[in-house]
Design an enzyme around this catalytic site. Structure first.
Site, PDB file in Angstrom:
ATOM      1  CG  ASP A   1      37.727  41.824  42.965  1.00  0.00           C
ATOM      2  OD1 ASP A   1      38.604  41.862  42.073  1.00  0.00           O
ATOM      3  OD2 ASP A   1      37.190  42.421  43.834  1.00  0.00           O
TER       4      ASP A   1
ATOM      5  CD  GLU B   1      37.174  44.234  47.696  1.00  0.00           C
ATOM      6  OE1 GLU B   1      38.014  44.704  48.365  1.00  0.00           O
ATOM      7  OE2 GLU B   1      37.209  44.270  46.434  1.00  0.00           O
TER       8      GLU B   1
ATOM      9  CG  ASP C   1      40.771  37.871  44.006  1.00  0.00           C
ATOM     10  OD1 ASP C   1      39.904  38.246  44.853  1.00  0.00           O
ATOM     11  OD2 ASP C   1      41.411  38.302  43.224  1.00  0.00           O
TER      12      ASP C   1
ATOM     13  CG  HIS D   1      39.465  48.986  46.284  1.00  0.00           C
ATOM     14  ND1 HIS D   1      40.504  47.801  46.024  1.00  0.00           N
ATOM     15  CD2 HIS D   1      40.186  49.956  46.211  1.00  0.00           C
ATOM     16  CE1 HIS D   1      41.567  48.579  45.445  1.00  0.00           C
ATOM     17  NE2 HIS D   1      41.404  49.917  45.573  1.00  0.00           N
TER      18      HIS D   1
ATOM     19  CG  ASP E   1      36.642  45.848  42.159  1.00  0.00           C
ATOM     20  OD1 ASP E   1      36.216  46.908  41.899  1.00  0.00           O
ATOM     21  OD2 ASP E   1      37.443  45.532  43.168  1.00  0.00           O
TER      22      ASP E   1
END
Length: 266
Positions: free
Chosen positions: A79, A81, A178, A236, A241
């Site tokens: 995941d 960011e 992603d 987030h 996550d």
């Protein structure tokens, strides 16, 4: 123990536990249960469990018996960011790169890769980005570039045995963004190749909708709510996550769901 036949059966299963076929083991155990008191049977179970553990079957045996086997040896939960603002900045750049290696038999986390990444096009994080992700400027300043992080991912994959052609693994993400948009888009911008292992994945939202019959509009929050799970950590946060994704996958697997690739081949 007063019953010699019961003792003989225990001795047989004790000495040959690792070689005993599973179906015969279960039948023999039922037969012994008719001959022995509950306390002795409990001791027998303990002996066999220790014997299996000594041959490397330990906790995974109990875990495997509780849900159907998956198609993959490992799930790689990911995941990202990325840099962001309102209105959106371009190009976006990955600033957190976490991966959890999830054992496909036990659905437990076996290893973690986690690095922050220094953005180069927009090196200064926006207040919106920090508020959303919890990532502050000091967490990305001086960190490796995306190219360097991708090299370390490859080293980690090799160390974990994930590059072995006989080992089946697949990435899992919450959505397609992603690996369909973010990573290939940034790699194209920077002139970097995308490793083949990033080109197929499982979209957890699709898997959840197949298993539960409803689409999780709010992503992880809806999936946790639908499965009566507590949300782990901060929304987030990439690594948090990933932990939520892993927890949802484990819960669905225990309910009998078999995960399949959802992405189309590149």
């Amino acid at each position: 123990v007063s019953d010699a036949s019961g003792c003989s059966m225990i001795a047989l299963l004790h000495t040959g536990a690792a070689k005993f076929p599973q179906n015969l083991h279960s039948r023999a155990r039922r037969a012994v249960s008719l001959l022995l008191p509950a306390g002795v049977l409990k001791g027998f179970s303990s002996i066999v469990s220790r014997k299996l553990a000594s041959h490397g079957f330990g906790a995974s045996m109990a875990a495997m018996s509780s849900f159907p086997p998956q198609r993959y040896h490992y799930f790689l939960v990911l995941d990202f960011e990325a840099t962001c603002d309102k209105p959106q900045i371009h190009p976006q750049e990955i600033i957190e790169f976490p991966i959890l290696k999830l054992n496909g038999r036990t659905m437990e986390i076996e290893s973690t890769f986690h690095m922050y990444v220094q953005p180069v096009v927009h090196p200064q994080l926006t207040p919106f980005c920090t508020e959303l992700t919890g990532i502050i400027q000091g967490m990305v300043d001086g960190q490796p570039s995306l190219q360097q992080v991708l090299e370390r991912v490859d080293e980690w994959m090799a160390k974990e045995g994930l590059l072995d052609p006989s080992v089946k693994s697949i990435f899992v993400t919450c959505g397609d963004w992603d690996l369909k948009v973010m990573l290939p888009g940034q790699c194209q911008y920077l002139g970097l190749p995308v490793a083949d292992y990033f080109k197929q994945w499982i979209n957890l939202k699709k898997a959840y909708s197949f298993a539960m019959g409803s689409w999780p509009k709010n992503g992880l929050l809806d999936m946790n709510k639908g499965l009566n799970l507590q949300h782990i950590g901060r929304p987030h946060s990439g690594i948090d996550d990933c932990k939520n994704i892993a927890n949802i996958m484990k819960t669905l697997a225990h309910r009998g769901f078999i995960f399949k690739q959802t992405s189309k081949p590149f």
